[in-house]
Write a protein that holds these residues in place. Sequence first.
Motif, PDB file in Angstrom:
ATOM      1  N   ARG A 101     -50.997   2.828 -58.685  1.00  0.00           N
ATOM      2  CA  ARG A 101     -50.633   3.093 -60.080  1.00  0.00           C
ATOM      3  C   ARG A 101     -49.436   2.245 -60.508  1.00  0.00           C
ATOM      4  NH1 ARG A 101     -50.893   6.057 -64.504  1.00  0.00           N
ATOM      5  NH2 ARG A 101     -49.029   6.991 -65.409  1.00  0.00           N
ATOM      6  N   LEU A 102     -48.442   2.141 -59.650  1.00  0.00           N
ATOM      7  CA  LEU A 102     -47.221   1.436 -60.015  1.00  0.00           C
ATOM      8  C   LEU A 102     -47.387  -0.081 -60.022  1.00  0.00           C
ATOM      9  CD1 LEU A 102     -44.528   3.505 -58.068  1.00  0.00           C
ATOM     10  CD2 LEU A 102     -44.974   3.527 -60.531  1.00  0.00           C
ATOM     11  N   TYR A 103     -48.080  -0.605 -59.016  1.00  0.00           N
ATOM     12  CA  TYR A 103     -48.159  -2.058 -58.876  1.00  0.00           C
ATOM     13  C   TYR A 103     -49.404  -2.676 -59.505  1.00  0.00           C
ATOM     14  CZ  TYR A 103     -44.182  -1.866 -55.696  1.00  0.00           C
ATOM     15  OH  TYR A 103     -42.927  -1.677 -55.157  1.00  0.00           O
ATOM     16  N   TRP A 104     -50.435  -1.889 -59.730  1.00  0.00           N
ATOM     17  CA  TRP A 104     -51.634  -2.396 -60.385  1.00  0.00           C
ATOM     18  C   TRP A 104     -51.820  -1.812 -61.780  1.00  0.00           C
ATOM     19  CZ3 TRP A 104     -55.541  -2.010 -55.715  1.00  0.00           C
ATOM     20  CH2 TRP A 104     -55.275  -3.076 -54.832  1.00  0.00           C
ATOM     21  N   ASP A 105     -50.862  -0.991 -62.214  1.00  0.00           N
ATOM     22  CA  ASP A 105     -50.881  -0.412 -63.567  1.00  0.00           C
ATOM     23  C   ASP A 105     -52.177   0.352 -63.853  1.00  0.00           C
ATOM     24  OD1 ASP A 105     -48.358  -1.569 -64.134  1.00  0.00           O
ATOM     25  OD2 ASP A 105     -49.342  -3.464 -64.647  1.00  0.00           O
ATOM     26  N   LEU A 106     -52.673   1.044 -62.851  1.00  0.00           N
ATOM     27  CA  LEU A 106     -53.900   1.809 -63.020  1.00  0.00           C
ATOM     28  C   LEU A 106     -53.611   3.214 -63.529  1.00  0.00           C
ATOM     29  CD1 LEU A 106     -55.766   0.910 -59.694  1.00  0.00           C
ATOM     30  CD2 LEU A 106     -56.142  -0.082 -61.961  1.00  0.00           C
ATOM     31  N   PRO A 107     -54.493   3.777 -64.328  1.00  0.00           N
ATOM     32  CA  PRO A 107     -54.342   5.193 -64.689  1.00  0.00           C
ATOM     33  C   PRO A 107     -54.614   6.043 -63.452  1.00  0.00           C
ATOM     34  CG  PRO A 107     -56.442   4.342 -65.465  1.00  0.00           C
ATOM     35  CD  PRO A 107     -55.671   3.152 -64.965  1.00  0.00           C
ATOM     36  N   TRP A 112     -56.610   6.873 -57.880  1.00  0.00           N
ATOM     37  CA  TRP A 112     -57.033   7.714 -56.755  1.00  0.00           C
ATOM     38  C   TRP A 112     -58.119   7.070 -55.900  1.00  0.00           C
ATOM     39  CZ3 TRP A 112     -54.613  11.549 -54.543  1.00  0.00           C
ATOM     40  CH2 TRP A 112     -53.628  12.237 -55.279  1.00  0.00           C
ATOM     41  N   ILE A 113     -58.712   5.993 -56.399  1.00  0.00           N
ATOM     42  CA  ILE A 113     -59.698   5.268 -55.600  1.00  0.00           C
ATOM     43  C   ILE A 113     -59.039   4.702 -54.341  1.00  0.00           C
ATOM     44  CG2 ILE A 113     -61.244   3.265 -55.587  1.00  0.00           C
ATOM     45  CD1 ILE A 113     -61.638   3.673 -58.577  1.00  0.00           C
ATOM     46  N   SER A 219     -41.334  -0.805 -64.548  1.00  0.00           N
ATOM     47  CA  SER A 219     -42.452  -0.440 -65.427  1.00  0.00           C
ATOM     48  C   SER A 219     -41.990   0.292 -66.668  1.00  0.00           C
ATOM     49  CB  SER A 219     -43.443   0.447 -64.647  1.00  0.00           C
ATOM     50  OG  SER A 219     -43.964  -0.235 -63.539  1.00  0.00           O
ATOM     51  N   ASN A 220     -40.880   1.010 -66.541  1.00  0.00           N
ATOM     52  CA  ASN A 220     -40.391   1.821 -67.664  1.00  0.00           C
ATOM     53  C   ASN A 220     -39.207   1.187 -68.372  1.00  0.00           C
ATOM     54  OD1 ASN A 220     -41.833   4.721 -67.673  1.00  0.00           O
ATOM     55  ND2 ASN A 220     -41.671   3.966 -65.561  1.00  0.00           N
ATOM     56  N   GLY A 221     -38.857  -0.037 -67.989  1.00  0.00           N
ATOM     57  CA  GLY A 221     -37.807  -0.757 -68.681  1.00  0.00           C
ATOM     58  C   GLY A 221     -36.434  -0.165 -68.554  1.00  0.00           C
ATOM     59  N   VAL A 222     -36.134   0.460 -67.408  1.00  0.00           N
ATOM     60  CA  VAL A 222     -34.807   1.012 -67.190  1.00  0.00           C
ATOM     61  C   VAL A 222     -33.842  -0.138 -66.905  1.00  0.00           C
ATOM     62  CG1 VAL A 222     -33.416   2.590 -65.810  1.00  0.00           C
ATOM     63  CG2 VAL A 222     -35.812   3.108 -66.274  1.00  0.00           C
ATOM     64  N   ALA A 223     -32.684  -0.138 -67.570  1.00  0.00           N
ATOM     65  CA  ALA A 223     -31.728  -1.238 -67.465  1.00  0.00           C
ATOM     66  C   ALA A 223     -31.231  -1.402 -66.039  1.00  0.00           C
ATOM     67  CB  ALA A 223     -30.553  -1.013 -68.411  1.00  0.00           C
TER      68      ALA A 223
END
Length: 228
Positions: A101-107, A112-113, A219-223
Amino acid sequence: MQRDYVDNYCERTDGSFWSEPLNAVSNVSFLIASVAAWLVVRRTARAAGAPAAELYALPALIFVIFFGSSAFHTTATRWGLALDSGSIAVFMVYFIVLWARLYWDLPWSRAWIAAPIFLAFTALISLLPIGMPGTYLAAVLGLVVLAGLLLFSRHEDRKTHWPWYLGTALVFAVSLTSRTLDQPLCDEMPIGTHYIWHTLNGVVLYLVTHAAVVRWRQSNGVAAANRA
């Protein structure tokens, strides 16, 4: 005569509660990792102004590992063994899904695959005559694979993460070696080497959690100023 307790490690000599003192006490590594991971996640979530529930699951699962491993190495029961092994398995499966999810931006529905893929990979490794648990060797090799995927990624922000996973794989390899040598070295080292497995695995669990937090920040643009 059949034992009424589970005797898997060199340090245990009977069925008493404190028959594995080093193996039991060294579980504090998981507790430290859980607290440290929770602090890093909390700081990041506050900086982002987001709940970060998927990240909070990591320190929670590490704490369950602490509880499960402590239960097994004190009670030496089959339910303790199931809780010990099961908690580690749940963490590994959840982490590989979170990684996708984090590195492939998957929902989540598609991320879960990664779980059945990892389980199939683990089953394949378990068939090899290697003299060590296939599940844990699969985890070591899996970290190397993740490092390779990141190293050759086309995304520069993700590419910089590969040293985290390769370094963690090296620590885990040393940890797994110590676990494997516990019984073979029992005559020379009556205390065994399993406590080294616990100590280093606390480091492993913290490192992968920290890597996930860093990627979540990206991913969330935290400074950068808010980095843990």
